[in-house]
Design a protein around this motif. Structure first.
Motif, PDB file in Angstrom:
ATOM      1  N   ILE A 291       9.718   4.713   1.690  1.00  9.53           N
ATOM      2  CA  ILE A 291       8.320   4.377   1.962  1.00  9.53           C
ATOM      3  C   ILE A 291       7.491   4.269   0.678  1.00  9.53           C
ATOM      4  O   ILE A 291       6.271   4.110   0.731  1.00  9.53           O
ATOM      5  N   TRP A 292       8.154   4.347  -0.476  1.00 10.27           N
ATOM      6  CA  TRP A 292       7.436   4.120  -1.739  1.00 10.27           C
ATOM      7  C   TRP A 292       6.985   2.666  -1.794  1.00 10.27           C
ATOM      8  O   TRP A 292       7.749   1.749  -1.507  1.00 10.27           O
ATOM      9  N   MET A 293       5.740   2.450  -2.219  1.00 12.01           N
ATOM     10  CA  MET A 293       5.213   1.094  -2.369  1.00 12.01           C
ATOM     11  C   MET A 293       4.548   0.977  -3.740  1.00 12.01           C
ATOM     12  O   MET A 293       3.331   1.069  -3.877  1.00 12.01           O
ATOM     13  N   ARG A 294       5.392   0.784  -4.765  1.00 10.69           N
ATOM     14  CA  ARG A 294       4.868   0.813  -6.139  1.00 10.69           C
ATOM     15  C   ARG A 294       4.420  -0.540  -6.661  1.00 10.69           C
ATOM     16  O   ARG A 294       3.643  -0.616  -7.599  1.00 10.69           O
ATOM     17  N   ASP A 295       4.927  -1.623  -6.082  1.00 11.63           N
ATOM     18  CA  ASP A 295       4.510  -2.946  -6.519  1.00 11.63           C
ATOM     19  C   ASP A 295       4.438  -3.863  -5.300  1.00 11.63           C
ATOM     20  O   ASP A 295       4.739  -3.451  -4.177  1.00 11.63           O
ATOM     21  N   GLU A 296       4.053  -5.112  -5.538  1.00  9.93           N
ATOM     22  CA  GLU A 296       3.852  -6.030  -4.412  1.00  9.93           C
ATOM     23  C   GLU A 296       5.126  -6.225  -3.599  1.00  9.93           C
ATOM     24  O   GLU A 296       5.091  -6.211  -2.364  1.00  9.93           O
ATOM     25  N   ALA A 297       6.239  -6.379  -4.272  1.00  7.42           N
ATOM     26  CA  ALA A 297       7.499  -6.611  -3.563  1.00  7.42           C
ATOM     27  C   ALA A 297       7.844  -5.424  -2.662  1.00  7.42           C
ATOM     28  O   ALA A 297       8.268  -5.604  -1.512  1.00  7.42           O
ATOM     29  N   GLU A 298       7.654  -4.209  -3.175  1.00 11.12           N
ATOM     30  CA  GLU A 298       7.948  -3.026  -2.370  1.00 11.12           C
ATOM     31  C   GLU A 298       6.992  -2.902  -1.185  1.00 11.12           C
ATOM     32  O   GLU A 298       7.401  -2.490  -0.101  1.00 11.12           O
ATOM     33  N   LYS A 299       5.718  -3.246  -1.394  1.00 10.60           N
ATOM     34  CA  LYS A 299       4.760  -3.188  -0.288  1.00 10.60           C
ATOM     35  C   LYS A 299       5.212  -4.094   0.856  1.00 10.60           C
ATOM     36  O   LYS A 299       5.209  -3.697   2.024  1.00 10.60           O
ATOM     37  N   VAL A 300       5.592  -5.316   0.517  1.00  4.56           N
ATOM     38  CA  VAL A 300       6.030  -6.266   1.541  1.00  4.56           C
ATOM     39  C   VAL A 300       7.328  -5.796   2.183  1.00  4.56           C
ATOM     40  O   VAL A 300       7.468  -5.796   3.419  1.00  4.56           O
TER      41      VAL A 300
END
Length: 319
Positions: A291-300
């Motif tokens: 569930i880490w969202m450190r950059d745009e790609a991870e958020k998506v």
């Protein structure tokens, strides 16, 4: 784009990350966001809505990525001028950001609904995703410390979350009526997501509006919360310290306890998988994943994966 009505409850930086991930995913078309208004407060005669503006600036690609709030490239000439005049300027507001607050305040003085003002600000920033307010009324998160009530911004910004907290209240929530837009968004949702925002501060203020909570409790579609904690640490902010102060376990079990009367599913990080049996004993289904969202790609990737997993869980439950 995949047609699915998703309503996201969001506050703080965690809420903005989840909103951005969904807005740039294949699930963007049916997305609506109900934002936190508990942090709203007047500064220098202007009404400031930090979480709503953070959502708008993030979706407009105008956010200051380094600090997670405010406008990229903004300066503080106005604040410096006020400081020179002897004004206390502990609340950091940028020059371009002041334009938003001036506009919002002028519109409020004209009697225009807060929801309609938000729509105008979002449109001016090129944001097409509906940003909805839980209420047009004023509901403010306040924290009791040493017998005195502090505004959220005093606690969070001026005191840097150092005050000992005895109680949290959402002032004037009893008088607040839900906006018809927020109730319609919940009613039409195929899926309600609660962002990895601070449950006690950000999400609590939204849920304090009685009509919102009742509408969610009556919903037959799944309600899914994403944990703001990984291990015994908050992804960002004072959630762990606050949960300890208010007698919640400072981990995903404490998050589940807070949401246990509301959510069907809790998404936790894979490192917390060992807590799944205890959470499921509460009657809450657990999904474990990164569930880490450190950059745009991870958020998506994270937000898409969460929706995919919930849809798969629904199918399995129905079969």
């Amino acid at each position: 784009m995949t047609s699915l009505n998703i309503t996201l409850l969001a506050g703080g930086v965690g809420g903005a990350k989840a909103a951005e991930g969904l807005a740039k995913s294949t699930y963007a078309d049916g997305l609506k966001i109900i934002g936190n208004i508990g942090d709203d407060q007047a500064f220098h005669g202007l009404w400031v809505s930090p979480d709503i503006d953070t959502l708008i600036y993030t979706l407009a690609e105008r956010i200051d990525r380094n600090q997670g709030w405010g406008l990229a490239g903004d300066q503080q000439n106005v604040l410096n001028g006020l400081k020179q005049l002897g004004v206390d300027t502990w609340m950091q507001l940028g020059d371009m950001d002041f334009a938003t607050h001036i506009f919002r305040t002028e519109q409020r003085h004209q009697g225009i609904r807060a929801q309609k003002i938000t729509e105008q600000i979002a449109a001016a920033n090129g944001v097409n995703v509906p940003i909805l307010l839980p209420t047009d009324d004023v509901v403010q998160t306040k924290l009791k410390s040493n017998g005195q009530w502090l505004s959220f911004q005093d606690y969070f910004v001026r005191l840097r979350c150092q005050a000992n907290v005895e109680e949290i209240c959402y002032f004037d929530y009893e008088k607040a009526s839900a906006t018809p837009e927020s109730l319609a968004a919940i009613d039409s949702a195929n899926l309600v997501l609660i962002a990895p925002s601070n449950p006690l501060l950000s999400i609590g203020a939204i849920l304090s509006v009685g009509d919102i909570r009742r509408q969610l409790q009556a919903l037959s579609k799944p309600i899914v919360a994403i944990s703001p904690l990984i291990g015994n640490q908050a992804i960002k902010g004072p959630a762990v310290k606050l949960m300890q102060s208010l007698s919640y376990r400072p981990n995903v079990v404490g998050v589940a306890t807070y949401y246990r009367e509301l959510v069907d599913v809790l998404v936790i990080d894979s490192t917390d998988a060992h807590h799944a049996p205890e959470i499921e004993a509460m009657g809450i289904q657990v999904i474990t994943q990164n569930i880490w969202m450190r950059d745009e790609a991870e958020k998506v990737d994270v937000m898409t994966s969460i929706v995919d997993e919930v849809l798969k869980w629904q199918l399995e439950r129905a079969s």
